[in-house]
Structure formats: structure tokens, C-alpha cells
Design an enzyme around this catalytic site. Structure first.
Site, mmCIF file in Angstrom:
data_model
loop_
_atom_site.group_PDB
_atom_site.id
_atom_site.type_symbol
_atom_site.label_atom_id
_atom_site.label_comp_id
_atom_site.label_asym_id
_atom_site.label_seq_id
_atom_site.Cartn_x
_atom_site.Cartn_y
_atom_site.Cartn_z
ATOM 1 N N CYS A 151 0.572 6.107 16.372
ATOM 2 C CA CYS A 151 -0.689 6.804 16.115
ATOM 3 C C CYS A 151 -0.603 8.215 16.695
ATOM 4 C CB CYS A 151 -1.842 6.049 16.776
ATOM 5 S SG CYS A 151 -3.397 6.969 16.771
ATOM 6 N N HIS A 211 -14.612 1.314 -0.706
ATOM 7 C CA HIS A 211 -13.501 0.406 -0.370
ATOM 8 C C HIS A 211 -12.393 1.114 0.392
ATOM 9 C CE1 HIS A 211 -14.634 -2.643 -3.766
ATOM 10 N NE2 HIS A 211 -15.453 -2.696 -2.730
ATOM 11 N N CYS A 257 -7.287 3.135 18.969
ATOM 12 C CA CYS A 257 -8.289 4.168 19.341
ATOM 13 C C CYS A 257 -9.368 4.328 18.279
ATOM 14 C CB CYS A 257 -7.577 5.500 19.598
ATOM 15 S SG CYS A 257 -6.773 6.190 18.134
ATOM 16 N N VAL A 308 -9.505 3.524 -4.470
ATOM 17 C CA VAL A 308 -8.947 4.053 -3.219
ATOM 18 C C VAL A 308 -7.973 5.198 -3.508
ATOM 19 C CG1 VAL A 308 -9.308 1.915 -1.940
ATOM 20 C CG2 VAL A 308 -7.187 2.184 -3.247
ATOM 21 N N TYR A 320 0.829 -1.222 0.000
ATOM 22 C CA TYR A 320 0.000 0.000 0.000
ATOM 23 C C TYR A 320 0.860 1.268 0.000
ATOM 24 C CZ TYR A 320 -4.078 -2.921 0.281
ATOM 25 O OH TYR A 320 -5.032 -3.862 -0.025
ATOM 26 N N ASN A 359 -17.604 1.249 -20.310
ATOM 27 C CA ASN A 359 -16.434 0.432 -19.997
ATOM 28 C C ASN A 359 -15.597 0.219 -21.258
ATOM 29 O OD1 ASN A 359 -15.461 -0.918 -17.527
ATOM 30 N ND2 ASN A 359 -15.436 -2.745 -18.830
ATOM 31 N N CYS A 373 -3.423 8.411 19.705
ATOM 32 C CA CYS A 373 -3.309 7.730 21.015
ATOM 33 C C CYS A 373 -1.881 7.315 21.333
ATOM 34 C CB CYS A 373 -4.214 6.483 21.036
ATOM 35 S SG CYS A 373 -3.601 5.131 19.999
#
Ligand code: APR
Ligand code: ZN
Length: 230
Positions: free
Chosen positions: A132, A105, A116, A89, A52, A198, A135
């Protein structure tokens, strides 16, 4: 006229973002079960973060195309009578001018803290050590992506819009993944006109009243011009 548009990876293809199931697609080279499931992330979080991170970083090198911009024009004209649902995404709809995009998605540029439960806008890499900002816990952030086996976001809103729309248009999606692949039947059962735009016939083409095949940057602006001229 109430219109619901569903987009898939094909709308971003001409911007240089790979689709999934075309011959050169992402899932033709990598195994989705090793990269896009909660089990895969639990088994090898560094591998999944790497996948990712690469896709998030690529967003800096691609631009929205005429199809993204045409849908933003449609939103400006139809306002609340228009809903844009995307399986994508990436942020190309937003950068093409769309203001309210239903990312069913999830989004590459959002992280989700499993301690959290907050979702945080995120442009950089994520790793198993990332803390994070909310938190402070380390290693508890995951990409805010809906993986196979997880429930897509904002389904109540989407199903409500499909039940009351006059027209449903699917753009650049193979019709391979549910629940998105079933949206055309829900809209048709509610009496809506259905259209597929398409590159080539999808797995669900026969479920649509009509279809136009060609590159999104050609057929989507032409479709939008027709709607705006009505
Ligand atoms: N213009 C229009 N359509 C195109 C173009 C183009 N330039 N290039 C490709 N397409 C079409 C392909 O013919 C195909 O039908 O876009 C579709 C892309 O299909 P997929 O790669 O399966 O992508 P998508 O349908 O978005 O996948 C759905 O599967 O992997 C999961 O969560 C992921 O959201 C994704 C979901
Ligand atoms: Zn947190």
C-alpha cells in the site's frame, strides 16, 4: 425535469466490454461465487486478483461509445437535475465525458487498503504482495469492487434522487441484481415516469411505463436528442 439514469454492462457492450449474463457473458464462463465475493477473495486472493487484473488491463484497449457520449451531453445540459448511476466498474462513462458518475459497484481502477482503509487510484495489476503506497503494508490491497453480499456505494444519495426524480431510465441492465433492480419501483412509487432502454426485454421490463429495445449506441443518442429537444 429531474432525471436519474442507471446503466449496466449493456451500455459498454458495443465498446467490446463483455456483459455478465448474455450468452457470451462473463458469468456464463466463470462462477461469480468463486470470483466476486469476499469469501472467494479470502479463499484464493491470487485467483481473484488475476480476474480483476485482466479486466482492468482490458480498459486500455476499449473506447467509450456513442451511448456514453450522449449521456455526457445530457449531464452538461441538465446539470444538477441529472444523476448518472452505474453498476459498471469500467471508466467508459468518464472517458465519454461524464463528470459525476455514481459507481455503486465500485471501480476497476481503484484499490482499497484493508489496513489503512484508503482508496487509491490504481491502473496496474494487484497481487498478494502489492504494498500500500499509503501505509506500506503488503498484501492488504483489494480491488475496490462491491462484491456479492456487500453494500453498494452511495445508496443514500441514490435513494434520495430516486425519491425526487421526474424520470428514471435504465440502460443496458438485466434487472437481475438488487438493489439496482429495485430502483424502477422506488422511482415509480415516487411518481416518476420510467423507461427501459435495452437490447431486449429485461427481467424487469414489465415494471417500466415504457421501453425501447435495440443497441444502446442507437437508442440512447435518440433518447437524449428527444430530451434535449424538450
Ligand atoms: N445495447 C443495449 N443493451 C445491451 C447490449 C447493447 N449493445 N448488449 C447487451 N445488452 C443488455 C442485455 O440484454 C442485458 O439485459 O444489457 C444487459 C446486461 O445484463 P447483465 O450482463 O446482467 O449486466 P448488468 O445488468 O450490468 O449486471 C448487474 O451484476 O454481476 C453483477 O456487479 C455485476 O454490475 C453487475 C450486475
Ligand atoms: Zn494502506
Amino acid at each position: 425535469m429531474k432525471l436519474v439514469v442507471l446503466t449496466g454492462a449493456g451500455i459498454s457492450a458495443e465498446s467490446g466490454v463483455s456483459t455478465f449474463r448474455d450468452p457470451d457473458g462473463v458469468w456464463m464462463k466463470m462462477d461469480p461465487m468463486k470470483l466476486a465475493t469476499p469469501e472467494a477473495f479470502a479463499a484464493d486472493p491470487a485467483l481473484v486478483h488475476g480476474f480483476y487484473n485482466a479486466r482492468r488491463a482490458q480498459l486500455r484497449e476499449v473506447e467509450p461509445n456513442a451511448a456514453h457520449r450522449a449521456l455526457a451531453q445530457l449531464e452538461r445540459k441538465l446539470g444538477n437535475d441529472f444523476m448518472l448511476v452505474t453498476q459498471n466498474v469500467d471508466d467508459l462513462h468518464e472517458r465519454g465525458g461524464s463528470r459525476d458518475v455514481v459507481h455503486m459497484h465500485g471501480q476497476l481502477q481503484q484499490a482499497w487498503c484493508r489496513s489503512c482503509d484508503t482508496r487509491i487510484s490504481w491502473d496496474e495489476d494487484l497481487s498478494t504482495g502489492t504494498e500500500c503506497p499509503n501505509c506500506g503494508s503488503a498484501g492488504r490491497l483489494r480491488p475496490d469492487i462491491v462484491w456479492f453480499g456487500e453494500m453498494p456505494y452511495r445508496m443514500d444519495e441514490i435513494l434520495g434522487a430516486l425519491d425526487t426524480c421526474d424520470m428514471f431510465v435504465a440502460i443496458g441492465t438485466s434487472g437481475a441484481v438488487y438493489p439496482a433492480a429495485g430502483f424502477v419501483e422506488i422511482a415509480a412509487n415516487a411518481g416518476a415516469e420510467t423507461l427501459e432502454l435495452n437490447l431486449q426485454p429485461s427481467e424487469g421490463t414489465r415494471l417500466f411505463d415504457d421501453f425501447r429495445h435495440g443497441p444502446a449506441t442507437g437508442i440512447v443518442p435518440a433518447f437524449v436528442d428527444e430530451i434535449l429537444a424538450r
